[in-house]
Write an enzyme that holds these catalytic residues in place. Structure first.
Site, PDB file in Angstrom:
ATOM      1  N   GLU A 249       0.837  -1.210   0.000  1.00  0.00           N
ATOM      2  CA  GLU A 249       0.000   0.000   0.000  1.00  0.00           C
ATOM      3  C   GLU A 249       0.866   1.253   0.000  1.00  0.00           C
ATOM      4  OE1 GLU A 249      -2.906   0.517   3.180  1.00  0.00           O
ATOM      5  OE2 GLU A 249      -3.368   2.532   2.481  1.00  0.00           O
TER       6      GLU A 249
ATOM      7  N   LYS B 273      -7.941 -16.029  15.599  1.00  0.00           N
ATOM      8  CA  LYS B 273      -8.076 -15.505  14.229  1.00  0.00           C
ATOM      9  C   LYS B 273      -9.500 -15.101  13.860  1.00  0.00           C
ATOM     10  CE  LYS B 273      -3.972 -18.038  12.766  1.00  0.00           C
ATOM     11  NZ  LYS B 273      -3.380 -19.132  12.024  1.00  0.00           N
TER      12      LYS B 273
ATOM     13  N   ASP C  46       2.310 -14.584  12.500  1.00  0.00           N
ATOM     14  CA  ASP C  46       1.221 -15.224  11.762  1.00  0.00           C
ATOM     15  C   ASP C  46       0.265 -14.114  11.315  1.00  0.00           C
ATOM     16  OD1 ASP C  46      -1.124 -16.526  10.952  1.00  0.00           O
ATOM     17  OD2 ASP C  46      -0.743 -18.224  12.289  1.00  0.00           O
TER      18      ASP C  46
ATOM     19  N   HIS D 291      -2.404   9.513  -1.458  1.00  0.00           N
ATOM     20  CA  HIS D 291      -2.472   8.207  -2.124  1.00  0.00           C
ATOM     21  C   HIS D 291      -2.263   8.348  -3.630  1.00  0.00           C
ATOM     22  CE1 HIS D 291      -3.864   6.408   1.660  1.00  0.00           C
ATOM     23  NE2 HIS D 291      -3.440   5.293   1.107  1.00  0.00           N
TER      24      HIS D 291
HETATM   25  P1  NAP Z   1       6.740 -23.210  17.553  1.00  0.00           P
HETATM   26  O1  NAP Z   1       7.907 -22.975  16.654  1.00  0.00           O
HETATM   27  O2  NAP Z   1       5.834 -24.312  17.210  1.00  0.00           O
HETATM   28  O3  NAP Z   1       7.245 -23.467  19.055  1.00  0.00           O
HETATM   29  C1  NAP Z   1       8.181 -22.654  19.677  1.00  0.00           C
HETATM   30  C2  NAP Z   1       9.421 -23.479  19.986  1.00  0.00           C
HETATM   31  O4  NAP Z   1      10.464 -22.607  20.366  1.00  0.00           O
HETATM   32  C3  NAP Z   1       9.174 -24.454  21.116  1.00  0.00           C
HETATM   33  O5  NAP Z   1       9.743 -25.683  20.771  1.00  0.00           O
HETATM   34  C4  NAP Z   1       9.925 -23.799  22.259  1.00  0.00           C
HETATM   35  O6  NAP Z   1      10.516 -24.680  23.166  1.00  0.00           O
HETATM   36  C5  NAP Z   1      11.058 -23.118  21.539  1.00  0.00           C
HETATM   37  N1  NAP Z   1      11.695 -22.007  22.251  1.00  0.00           N
HETATM   38  C6  NAP Z   1      13.012 -21.757  22.248  1.00  0.00           C
HETATM   39  N2  NAP Z   1      13.293 -20.648  22.931  1.00  0.00           N
HETATM   40  C7  NAP Z   1      12.116 -20.179  23.391  1.00  0.00           C
HETATM   41  C8  NAP Z   1      11.767 -19.020  24.165  1.00  0.00           C
HETATM   42  N3  NAP Z   1      12.676 -18.151  24.595  1.00  0.00           N
HETATM   43  N4  NAP Z   1      10.456 -18.799  24.431  1.00  0.00           N
HETATM   44  C9  NAP Z   1       9.513 -19.659  23.991  1.00  0.00           C
HETATM   45  N5  NAP Z   1       9.791 -20.777  23.281  1.00  0.00           N
HETATM   46  C10 NAP Z   1      11.079 -21.041  22.969  1.00  0.00           C
HETATM   47  O7  NAP Z   1       6.004 -21.812  17.684  1.00  0.00           O
HETATM   48  P2  NAP Z   1       4.672 -21.395  18.437  1.00  0.00           P
HETATM   49  O8  NAP Z   1       4.895 -19.980  18.828  1.00  0.00           O
HETATM   50  O9  NAP Z   1       4.249 -22.363  19.475  1.00  0.00           O
HETATM   51  O10 NAP Z   1       3.588 -21.467  17.290  1.00  0.00           O
HETATM   52  C11 NAP Z   1       3.687 -20.564  16.219  1.00  0.00           C
HETATM   53  C12 NAP Z   1       3.193 -21.239  14.979  1.00  0.00           C
HETATM   54  O11 NAP Z   1       1.874 -21.745  15.241  1.00  0.00           O
HETATM   55  C13 NAP Z   1       3.053 -20.300  13.817  1.00  0.00           C
HETATM   56  O12 NAP Z   1       3.687 -20.871  12.688  1.00  0.00           O
HETATM   57  C14 NAP Z   1       1.557 -20.214  13.580  1.00  0.00           C
HETATM   58  O13 NAP Z   1       1.262 -19.991  12.256  1.00  0.00           O
HETATM   59  C15 NAP Z   1       1.095 -21.543  14.077  1.00  0.00           C
HETATM   60  N6  NAP Z   1      -0.303 -21.672  14.492  1.00  0.00           N
HETATM   61  C16 NAP Z   1      -0.668 -22.864  15.015  1.00  0.00           C
HETATM   62  C17 NAP Z   1      -1.943 -23.069  15.434  1.00  0.00           C
HETATM   63  C18 NAP Z   1      -2.302 -24.374  16.053  1.00  0.00           C
HETATM   64  O14 NAP Z   1      -3.483 -24.581  16.349  1.00  0.00           O
HETATM   65  N7  NAP Z   1      -1.387 -25.271  16.289  1.00  0.00           N
HETATM   66  C19 NAP Z   1      -2.889 -22.043  15.325  1.00  0.00           C
HETATM   67  C20 NAP Z   1      -2.500 -20.815  14.834  1.00  0.00           C
HETATM   68  C21 NAP Z   1      -1.194 -20.650  14.404  1.00  0.00           C
HETATM   69  P3  NAP Z   1       9.769 -25.815  24.021  1.00  0.00           P
HETATM   70  O15 NAP Z   1      10.035 -27.066  23.238  1.00  0.00           O
HETATM   71  O16 NAP Z   1      10.413 -25.770  25.325  1.00  0.00           O
HETATM   72  O17 NAP Z   1       8.301 -25.504  24.073  1.00  0.00           O
END
Ligand code: NAP
Length: 394
Positions: free
Chosen positions: A87, A216, A291, A385
């Site tokens: 945009e 969402k 996301d 714009h």
């Molecule tokens: P993730 O990449 O799945 O999990 C985060 C990972 O980072 C975990 O393994 C965590 O460790 C690790 N980690 C390392 N350092 C960290 C720190 N300082 N703080 C927190 N965690 C740390 O990411 P997420 O944030 O849980 O999920 C994001 C994703 O979920 C996006 O791609 C989004 O699009 C998607 N999403 C999923 C759903 C669903 O229903 N599943 C819904 C909407 C969006 P640990 O192993 O100790 O936990």
């Protein structure tokens, strides 16, 4: 062609080109780590979509980010804000807002981490079983916490909200996911809790998400309860800055704010009592690997304005549901990581990084509100714009 049968991204794209008889050479030209992205971020990958990224700022924060309001050392900090957008005029607008903020001695920012939520729906069969489930959940919070926290070395259980309706029960669990946005972490933790509840009560879960999360979708529940982070930002715009930088007056800006953000939003039943939070949030989300669908929740929120005795203008924003993280999801991609570096958010385990990001976004959203409201107050929206979005010479 069966798109899932390819182990190679280039082969999949080339066969798609053949099948559709079109060229996808730009989609096939990118620098990100395709191996990792195709495993973690995107199935059936064929390439990458490029969005221009601009920079606004510096955004001057009058208070150190990630410090609770009132406890700040009032150490000024500043950062440049990366915005990925198509945009025209958006980056210029945020940039102008940043200039007005800087010349008005900076923005005060604050945030609170409410936590990421997941809310399964259970089928109880009626009120008596619902009461049984309510009693068990209430008496076994420590077991629930233990089950949730066994799934991660970072996630902490925060709280739950229980609601019964007819023969269904919704339980909204909230977790501190430290620096991650945490949606995957919350889902894994909730799955473990659900198994525990099913085993102990015999009551079955119908869906791990019962839309009481609320993920969402715009909702009053998230507006009131918050989800992810709450983010606040405020500035007192100086009369001279309103005149010289924003080319308007406090009174004109106040009139637009009142009639548009407040009355127009109330008249339309909008959940966004603001001018364009979504613009700034979506462009920072895209740049930094958030996301993008969570822009829906970020778009809710309020801008407030108050004319001061000396014709300065108090201006503030409040975003109740900002779902952001600095690790996990799309933040690992190379360009997104670089954008986080622009913001001064280096990789680390501080547990404060997501709050820092939420506060910078709050400041940038405030800059965007200031500039758009000012522009509307002197009818310059169309011209900006035309010149910036269409490249017309006027
Ligand atoms: P993730 O990449 O799945 O999990 C985060 C990972 O980072 C975990 O393994 C965590 O460790 C690790 N980690 C390392 N350092 C960290 C720190 N300082 N703080 C927190 N965690 C740390 O990411 P997420 O944030 O849980 O999920 C994001 C994703 O979920 C996006 O791609 C989004 O699009 C998607 N999403 C999923 C759903 C669903 O229903 N599943 C819904 C909407 C969006 P640990 O192993 O100790 O936990």
């Amino acid at each position: 062609m069966d798109l899932r049968n390819y182990s190679d991204i280039d082969l999949r794209r080339k066969d798609l080109e053949k099948e559709l008889k079109i060229s996808l050479k730009n989609i096939g030209s990118y620098s990100l780590d395709a191996k990792s992205a195709s495993k973690k971020n995107c199935e059936n990958m064929i390439g990458a979509s490029q969005v221009p990224m601009g920079i606004a700022g510096p955004l001057l924060t009058a208070q150190s980010p990630a410090l609770p309001a009132g406890k700040s050392e009032h150490k000024a900090q500043s950062c440049f804000v990366p915005l990925a957008t198509t945009e025209g005029a958006l980056v210029a607008s945020v940039n102008r807002g940043c200039k007005a903020i800087k010349l008005s001695d900076g923005v005060i920012v604050a945030s609170h981490k409410t936590g990421v939520t997941r809310a399964p729906v259970f089928y109880t069969g009626g009120i008596i079983q619902e009461q049984k489930l309510y009693k068990w959940v209430n008496e076994n919070k420590s077991k629930i916490k233990k089950a949730a926290e066994s799934t991660s070395s970072h996630l902490k259980f925060k709280k739950l909200m229980f609601r019964g309706l007819a023969d269904y029960v919704f339980i909204r669990f909230a977790f501190d996911s430290q620096d991650a946005m945490g949606m995957n972490m919350a889902t894994l933790a909730t799955e473990k809790i659900v198994k525990l509840i099913e085993k102990e009560t015999g009551i079955k879960c119908i869906s791990i998400s019962g839309n009481f999360d609320v993920d969402k979708k715009p909702s009053w529940l998230n507006f009131i309860e918050s989800r992810g982070h709450k983010s606040w930002a405020e500035v007192v715009l100086k009369k001279s800055v309103i005149k010289e930088v924003l080319k308007t007056s406090a009174e004109r800006m106040y009139d637009v704010w009142l009639s548009k953000n407040m009355l127009g939003s109330a008249m339309s039943g909008s959940l966004g009592f603001n001018a364009h939070f979504a613009n700034v949030i979506a462009s920072i989300f895209l740049a930094t690997g958030q996301d993008i669908a969570h822009t829906v929740e970020g778009s809710m929120g309020m801008t407030t304005a108050k004319i001061m005795k000396n014709e300065d203008l108090y201006f503030s924003i409040y975003i109740p549901s900002l779902m952001v993280g600095t690790v996990g999801g799309g933040t690992y991609l190379n360009t997104q990581k670089e954008a986080l570096n622009i913001l001064g958010i280096a990789e680390g385990d501080s547990g404060k990084n997501s709050q820092k990001l939420a506060e910078i976004i709050g400041g940038a959203v405030l800059a965007g509100e200031i500039s758009l409201i000012a522009s509307l107050s002197v009818s310059s929206l169309g011209i900006s714009h035309r010149t910036l979005g269409r490249g017309e010479k006027i």
